[in-house]
Design a protein around this motif. Structure first.
Motif, mmCIF file in Angstrom:
data_model
loop_
_atom_site.group_PDB
_atom_site.id
_atom_site.type_symbol
_atom_site.label_atom_id
_atom_site.label_comp_id
_atom_site.label_asym_id
_atom_site.label_seq_id
_atom_site.Cartn_x
_atom_site.Cartn_y
_atom_site.Cartn_z
ATOM 1 N N THR A 53 46.919 85.436 116.412
ATOM 2 C CA THR A 53 47.146 84.053 116.860
ATOM 3 C C THR A 53 46.087 83.659 117.885
ATOM 4 O OG1 THR A 53 49.515 84.238 116.531
ATOM 5 C CG2 THR A 53 48.791 82.521 118.031
ATOM 6 N N VAL A 105 46.128 85.935 108.068
ATOM 7 C CA VAL A 105 47.102 86.622 108.940
ATOM 8 C C VAL A 105 46.370 87.296 110.103
ATOM 9 C CG1 VAL A 105 49.133 86.951 107.478
ATOM 10 C CG2 VAL A 105 47.176 88.471 107.188
ATOM 11 N N HIS A 117 34.004 86.502 113.854
ATOM 12 C CA HIS A 117 34.800 86.775 115.047
ATOM 13 C C HIS A 117 35.100 85.511 115.849
ATOM 14 C CE1 HIS A 117 35.201 89.040 119.116
ATOM 15 N NE2 HIS A 117 36.357 88.741 118.620
ATOM 16 N N TYR A 135 37.349 79.882 108.776
ATOM 17 C CA TYR A 135 37.754 80.456 107.477
ATOM 18 C C TYR A 135 38.334 79.359 106.568
ATOM 19 C CZ TYR A 135 37.393 85.304 109.258
ATOM 20 O OH TYR A 135 36.958 86.507 109.757
ATOM 21 N N LYS A 195 38.459 99.287 112.106
ATOM 22 C CA LYS A 195 38.990 99.030 110.753
ATOM 23 C C LYS A 195 37.885 98.760 109.728
ATOM 24 C CE LYS A 195 43.428 97.279 112.380
ATOM 25 N NZ LYS A 195 44.313 96.154 112.601
ATOM 26 N N ASP A 213 52.191 78.713 110.061
ATOM 27 C CA ASP A 213 52.999 79.729 110.734
ATOM 28 C C ASP A 213 54.209 80.163 109.884
ATOM 29 O OD1 ASP A 213 53.698 81.510 112.721
ATOM 30 O OD2 ASP A 213 54.489 80.015 114.114
ATOM 31 N N ASP A 242 59.565 92.906 111.842
ATOM 32 C CA ASP A 242 58.769 91.681 111.910
ATOM 33 C C ASP A 242 57.797 91.525 110.730
ATOM 34 O OD1 ASP A 242 58.266 89.390 113.295
ATOM 35 O OD2 ASP A 242 56.775 90.272 114.644
ATOM 36 N N SER A 243 56.928 92.510 110.574
ATOM 37 C CA SER A 243 55.840 92.343 109.598
ATOM 38 C C SER A 243 56.312 92.342 108.144
ATOM 39 C CB SER A 243 54.787 93.430 109.792
ATOM 40 O OG SER A 243 54.416 93.479 111.144
ATOM 41 N N TYR A 285 39.185 91.151 105.248
ATOM 42 C CA TYR A 285 38.214 90.948 106.335
ATOM 43 C C TYR A 285 38.869 91.174 107.688
ATOM 44 C CZ TYR A 285 35.359 88.866 102.724
ATOM 45 O OH TYR A 285 34.634 88.679 101.571
ATOM 46 N N ALA A 344 37.979 80.732 114.793
ATOM 47 C CA ALA A 344 37.826 81.597 113.614
ATOM 48 C C ALA A 344 38.666 81.095 112.442
ATOM 49 C CB ALA A 344 38.193 83.026 113.974
ATOM 50 N N ILE A 396 42.549 87.730 105.419
ATOM 51 C CA ILE A 396 41.857 87.585 106.700
ATOM 52 C C ILE A 396 42.741 88.233 107.765
ATOM 53 C CG2 ILE A 396 40.884 85.967 108.391
ATOM 54 C CD1 ILE A 396 39.599 85.660 105.625
ATOM 55 N N GLY A 397 42.317 89.362 108.324
ATOM 56 C CA GLY A 397 43.083 90.038 109.376
ATOM 57 C C GLY A 397 43.919 91.178 108.813
ATOM 58 N N GLN A 398 43.308 92.374 108.745
ATOM 59 C CA GLN A 398 44.030 93.517 108.153
ATOM 60 C C GLN A 398 44.898 94.202 109.215
ATOM 61 O OE1 GLN A 398 44.019 93.973 104.769
ATOM 62 N NE2 GLN A 398 45.688 95.373 105.186
ATOM 63 N N ALA A 430 49.285 81.519 107.543
ATOM 64 C CA ALA A 430 50.581 82.060 107.999
ATOM 65 C C ALA A 430 50.647 82.178 109.512
ATOM 66 C CB ALA A 430 50.833 83.407 107.339
ATOM 67 N N ILE A 431 49.627 81.706 110.229
ATOM 68 C CA ILE A 431 49.592 81.801 111.697
ATOM 69 C C ILE A 431 49.713 80.390 112.303
ATOM 70 C CG2 ILE A 431 48.052 83.798 111.322
ATOM 71 C CD1 ILE A 431 45.921 82.272 112.951
ATOM 72 N N PRO A 432 49.988 80.307 113.620
ATOM 73 C CA PRO A 432 50.292 78.982 114.190
ATOM 74 C C PRO A 432 49.134 77.974 114.268
ATOM 75 C CG PRO A 432 51.174 80.759 115.583
ATOM 76 C CD PRO A 432 50.273 81.399 114.579
HETATM 77 N N1 LIG Z 1 56.837 88.115 110.927
HETATM 78 C C1 LIG Z 1 55.628 88.158 111.420
HETATM 79 O O1 LIG Z 1 55.114 89.229 111.708
HETATM 80 C C2 LIG Z 1 54.846 86.879 111.604
HETATM 81 C C3 LIG Z 1 55.479 85.640 111.381
HETATM 82 C C4 LIG Z 1 54.729 84.457 111.514
HETATM 83 C C5 LIG Z 1 53.391 84.536 111.869
HETATM 84 N N2 LIG Z 1 52.809 85.740 112.097
HETATM 85 C C6 LIG Z 1 51.398 85.759 112.467
HETATM 86 O O2 LIG Z 1 50.657 86.615 111.599
HETATM 87 C C7 LIG Z 1 49.512 87.113 112.306
HETATM 88 C C8 LIG Z 1 49.359 88.624 112.042
HETATM 89 O O3 LIG Z 1 50.404 89.352 112.628
HETATM 90 P P1 LIG Z 1 50.275 90.933 112.710
HETATM 91 O O4 LIG Z 1 51.568 91.450 113.234
HETATM 92 O O5 LIG Z 1 49.736 91.464 111.438
HETATM 93 O O6 LIG Z 1 49.173 91.064 113.860
HETATM 94 P P2 LIG Z 1 48.085 92.235 114.061
HETATM 95 O O7 LIG Z 1 47.608 92.079 115.448
HETATM 96 O O8 LIG Z 1 48.650 93.542 113.618
HETATM 97 O O9 LIG Z 1 46.932 91.839 113.017
HETATM 98 C C9 LIG Z 1 45.997 90.829 113.208
HETATM 99 C C10 LIG Z 1 44.665 91.315 112.650
HETATM 100 O O10 LIG Z 1 43.746 90.220 112.681
HETATM 101 C C11 LIG Z 1 42.484 90.742 113.045
HETATM 102 N N3 LIG Z 1 41.614 89.660 113.496
HETATM 103 C C12 LIG Z 1 41.573 89.056 114.709
HETATM 104 N N4 LIG Z 1 40.604 88.121 114.711
HETATM 105 C C13 LIG Z 1 40.036 88.131 113.474
HETATM 106 C C14 LIG Z 1 38.974 87.407 112.876
HETATM 107 N N5 LIG Z 1 38.290 86.482 113.573
HETATM 108 N N6 LIG Z 1 38.651 87.672 111.588
HETATM 109 C C15 LIG Z 1 39.323 88.629 110.865
HETATM 110 N N7 LIG Z 1 40.320 89.356 111.406
HETATM 111 C C16 LIG Z 1 40.682 89.103 112.686
HETATM 112 C C17 LIG Z 1 42.809 91.799 114.123
HETATM 113 O O11 LIG Z 1 41.747 92.688 114.352
HETATM 114 C C18 LIG Z 1 44.036 92.450 113.475
HETATM 115 O O12 LIG Z 1 43.659 93.512 112.624
HETATM 116 C C19 LIG Z 1 49.695 86.750 113.777
HETATM 117 O O13 LIG Z 1 48.909 85.620 114.093
HETATM 118 C C20 LIG Z 1 51.161 86.378 113.834
HETATM 119 O O14 LIG Z 1 51.474 85.456 114.873
HETATM 120 C C21 LIG Z 1 53.501 86.908 111.959
#
Ligand SMILES: NC(=O)c1ccc[n+]([C@@H]2O[C@H](COP(=O)([O-])OP(=O)(O)OC[C@H]3O[C@@H](n4cnc5c(N)ncnc54)[C@H](O)[C@@H]3O)[C@@H](O)[C@H]2O)c1
Length: 384
Positions: A136, A133, A91, A163, A58, A208, A316-317, A52, A159, A7-9, A182-184
């Protein structure tokens, strides 16, 4: 096989997809995957079955095309990612205020229809693990299972709550699944979801992912605690240039990170020490390699004051992507063990705010040993 739905590419999911394929092809070592090859599942057992997103730029693209645009690591983008396409998700206004042209399935039909369609896809694909992912979102725990059911019926959930609810519905109707939050958003910390997951024979891990300076701070605090030092205060900030930092720059989203990090100091030290720990800003040129600075002041023997200064640049990622390689395998394992609800031993190590609700944050040193015990593994460096 472990079939994963993402969830969240975004960047984390892209690093996960690229890294996983490269691991399977033996192109990279498995640094940053804490349990490495010690789990009963091999890397090659993991398969990304679906992804998704709601970002129009995307949807319909392959993970290969997305990685070509956003992945900046060394090596080639694996060609296997050409076969996985991003599907339209739900969404529910999760990207409000962000510069993203977004549209969810519920905006094309109706939420109930969209939910049924996606659950149908998961059942066709035989999904075992759903990895959340997405961006947030500002959200609070629901609290009671009655309220949660009502929230779903009235389309009042966010959202990620929707899910997570879908993963439970899928588990009760088709086959048990794990939801890795993995999110807050409080999912593993919401009593309503824990009850729902137990009833549905599903597993949730969260909340998270613990990457970056937070787990490091936890272990430094443990060190100071064990040495009998008195911590006077902790100041820690992060600045980054990825989309996640952009979103976290909005106050209502930033508060979510403060919440998932806030209980750490008191839980580990046993007393309150004044602190400021959270992402503080967005600076585009930093990209995904965030800047972290931290000062910890403490009193040593004879009331002498020491100070620790830490400055870091951290990718980070990839950090979270490496943890996900373990978490999807642990999700499948938890299902096999019928550990329905959640598993503290997993959350305490991999998450910033480990569920179930009311759980303590412990240092990652202790959490690691607890995790090994749960897995019936031992650390060969520690004498029996
Ligand atoms: N080390 C880290 O990077 C880290 C650590 C802990 C938590 N996180 C959390 O992981 C998440 C992802 O981080 P990221 O850097 O990949 O962010 P990002 O912004 O690159 O990716 C988030 C993706 O989620 C999609 N999205 C948003 N709403 C959505 C929905 N309703 N359904 C499906 N997709 C949706 C966005 O379009 C985007 O493609 C964030 O919430 C972040 O806080 C990241």
């Amino acid at each position: 096989m472990i079939r994963v739905a993402i969830i969240g590419q975004g960047l984390v999911a892209t690093h996960f997809a690229v890294g996983l394929e490269r691991l399977k092809n033996n192109e990279i070592p498995d640094h940053g995957v804490p349990l490495g090859t010690r789990l009963p599942y091999k890397y090659s057992d993991i398969e990304i079955a679906a992804s998704y997103d709601i970002d129009e730029s995307k949807i319909g693209k392959s993970l290969y095309e997305i990685a070509k645009k956003s992945y900046e690591g060394p090596g080639e983008i694996p060609r296997a990612l050409k076969d996985i396409y991003v599907r339209r998700g739900i969404h529910l206004a999760s990207t409000r205020g962000l510069p993203i042209k977004a549209r969810g399935r519920e905006e094309e039909s109706d939420l109930k229809i969209a939910v049924e369609e996606i659950i149908g896809e998961w059942s066709e694909l035989g999904v075992d693990v759903v990895v959340n992912v997405m961006t947030t979102e500002p959200v609070e725990a629901v609290g009671s299972i009655e309220k949660l059911h009502r929230g779903f019926e009235n389309a009042d959930l966010t959202a990620s709550q929707t899910y997570a609810y879908m993963a439970a519905l899928y588990s009760s109707r088709y086959s048990s699944a794990a939801f890795i939050n993995a999110i807050p958003s409080p999912i593993a910390n919401d009593p309503a979801f824990i009850e729902l997951y137990k009833n549905s024979r599903a597993v949730v891990f969260g909340d998270d992912g613990a990457t970056g300076a937070t787990p490091l701070t936890a272990d430094l605090l443990e060190h100071l605690y064990e040495r009998g030092r008195r911590v006077l205060g902790v100041a820690q900030f992060n600045i980054g240039g990825n989309m996640d930092f952009y979103a976290l720059n909005m106050p209502e989203r930033n508060i979510m990170k403060k919440i998932t990090k806030s209980s750490m100091i008191e839980d580990i030290l046993g007393y309150h020490a004044p602190n400021y720990i959270r992402p503080t800003g967005y600076l585009e040129p930093l990209g995904d390699k965030k800047f972290v600075a931290m000062i910890i002041e403490y009193l040593s023997f004879g009331e002498f004051k020491d100070e620790l200064y830490i400055v870091a640049r951290i990718n980070d990622s990839p950090a979270l992507a490496g943890l996900l390689v373990d978490l999807v395998r642990l999700g499948k394992l938890a299902i096999e063990r019928e550990a329905y609800g959640t598993v503290y031993e997993v959350n305490a190590f991999y998450m910033k705010k480990p569920g179930p609700p009311g759980s303590k944050v412990i240092s990652k040193f202790h959490a690691y040993l607890k995790l090994l015990k749960w897995l019936k593994l031992r650390d060969h460096r520690i004498p029996e």
